[in-house]
Design a protein around this motif. Structure first.
Motif, mmCIF file in Angstrom:
data_model
loop_
_atom_site.group_PDB
_atom_site.id
_atom_site.type_symbol
_atom_site.label_atom_id
_atom_site.label_comp_id
_atom_site.label_asym_id
_atom_site.label_seq_id
_atom_site.Cartn_x
_atom_site.Cartn_y
_atom_site.Cartn_z
ATOM 1 N N TRP A 113 17.682 111.809 32.715
ATOM 2 C CA TRP A 113 16.726 110.931 33.397
ATOM 3 C C TRP A 113 17.007 110.851 34.892
ATOM 4 C CZ3 TRP A 113 12.078 109.585 32.746
ATOM 5 C CH2 TRP A 113 11.533 108.478 33.390
ATOM 6 N N LYS A 170 14.476 111.954 37.860
ATOM 7 C CA LYS A 170 14.066 111.057 38.956
ATOM 8 C C LYS A 170 14.348 111.673 40.322
ATOM 9 C CE LYS A 170 16.124 107.220 37.971
ATOM 10 N NZ LYS A 170 16.483 105.781 38.148
ATOM 11 N N VAL A 174 9.889 100.092 28.071
ATOM 12 C CA VAL A 174 9.475 101.416 27.623
ATOM 13 C C VAL A 174 8.201 101.312 26.795
ATOM 14 C CG1 VAL A 174 10.109 103.449 26.259
ATOM 15 C CG2 VAL A 174 11.871 102.236 27.575
ATOM 16 N N SER A 210 8.446 116.471 33.015
ATOM 17 C CA SER A 210 8.998 115.503 32.070
ATOM 18 C C SER A 210 10.337 115.984 31.533
ATOM 19 C CB SER A 210 8.017 115.278 30.905
ATOM 20 O OG SER A 210 7.736 116.495 30.249
ATOM 21 N N GLU A 222 13.918 98.401 33.066
ATOM 22 C CA GLU A 222 12.573 98.898 32.781
ATOM 23 C C GLU A 222 12.225 98.708 31.313
ATOM 24 O OE1 GLU A 222 11.578 102.872 33.825
ATOM 25 O OE2 GLU A 222 12.422 102.731 35.853
ATOM 26 N N ASP A 241 6.849 110.631 29.942
ATOM 27 C CA ASP A 241 7.922 110.947 30.892
ATOM 28 C C ASP A 241 9.083 111.618 30.163
ATOM 29 O OD1 ASP A 241 6.719 109.598 33.214
ATOM 30 O OD2 ASP A 241 7.070 107.773 32.050
ATOM 31 N N THR A 255 8.440 103.293 31.737
ATOM 32 C CA THR A 255 8.688 104.645 31.267
ATOM 33 C C THR A 255 7.968 104.873 29.941
ATOM 34 O OG1 THR A 255 10.875 104.646 32.317
ATOM 35 C CG2 THR A 255 10.480 106.293 30.610
#
Length: 212
Positions: free
Chosen positions: A115, A119, A33, A72, A31, A48, A2
């Motif tokens: 977020w 997604k 960043v 985004s 994840e 993002d 991300t």
């Protein structure tokens, strides 16, 4: 991975937010960043998530660079709860706000909610058009008054400069504060400083062709 763009003038807060977001995405999404800190079109297109600081009233004016956004999440960082009921410019019509000194648990939930929505593709590309934008506008007359206030001129001095009444100049100041929901001279000066940083103010003094 991300990519998150953070635009904030407070270095300590920015560093703390970087650590906070790294942990948040690692713990919740496994994840890493990638952080960006230069606010330019190239980084805006890569991001993002875009996190930007806003002073009172600033979110109501146009930020042309954000027209280059891809799909985004955009998050505004403020110094207090932002309960503005105004319609924001198209470029940030989907913005959500977090309070700089807010509870970290609540901030986590806000970011996760945004977020997850991102997604799932629920965010709409509604920020492409300037023609339908309902941003708050400031007239050249009001801008002339604001520019002189920003440079330390009093209402009385500005009235003398334009050969107008104190009441007329004060009315211009009052209307600008009302438009941008500013409740004190301090909030007005912070707002004008931000406009100056964006090169949106005029040079002080009598503005040619601007008859108040």
């Amino acid at each position: 991975m991300t990519t998150i763009l953070i635009k904030d003038s407070y270095a300590l807060y920015r560093d703390g937010m970087q650590k906070f977001l790294s942990d948040l995405f690692l713990n919740n999404y496994c994840e890493n960043v990638n952080f960006l800190f230069e606010f330019n079109i190239e980084n805006i297109q890569k991001a993002d998530i875009i996190m930007m600081e806003y002073c009172k009233g600033e979110a109501l004016i146009c930020t042309p660079e954000l027209m280059s956004r891809k799909r985004s999440v955009i998050i505004g960082i403020t110094n207090e709860n932002y309960h503005a009921k105004s319609i924001f410019p198209n470029c940030i019509s989907d913005i959500v706000f977090i309070e700089r000194g807010g509870d970290l648990g609540e901030i986590s939930q806000q970011i996760i909610m945004q977020w997850e929505s991102f997604k799932m593709g629920r965010r709409i590309d509604c920020y492409r058009s300037c023609s339908t934008c309902q941003r708050v506008k400031i007239s050249k007359k009001q801008l002339a008054v604001m520019s002189n206030i920003h440079h330390g001129h009093s209402i009385k001095e500005i009235a003398s400069l334009y050969d107008l009444s104190y009441k007329t100049i004060f009315s211009n100041k009052y209307n600008v504060m009302k438009k941008f929901m500013l409740q004190s001279d301090y909030e007005l000066l912070v707002f004008l400083n931000r406009l100056s940083e964006r090169d949106l103010l005029l040079r002080p003094g009598l503005v040619p062709g601007c008859n108040l």
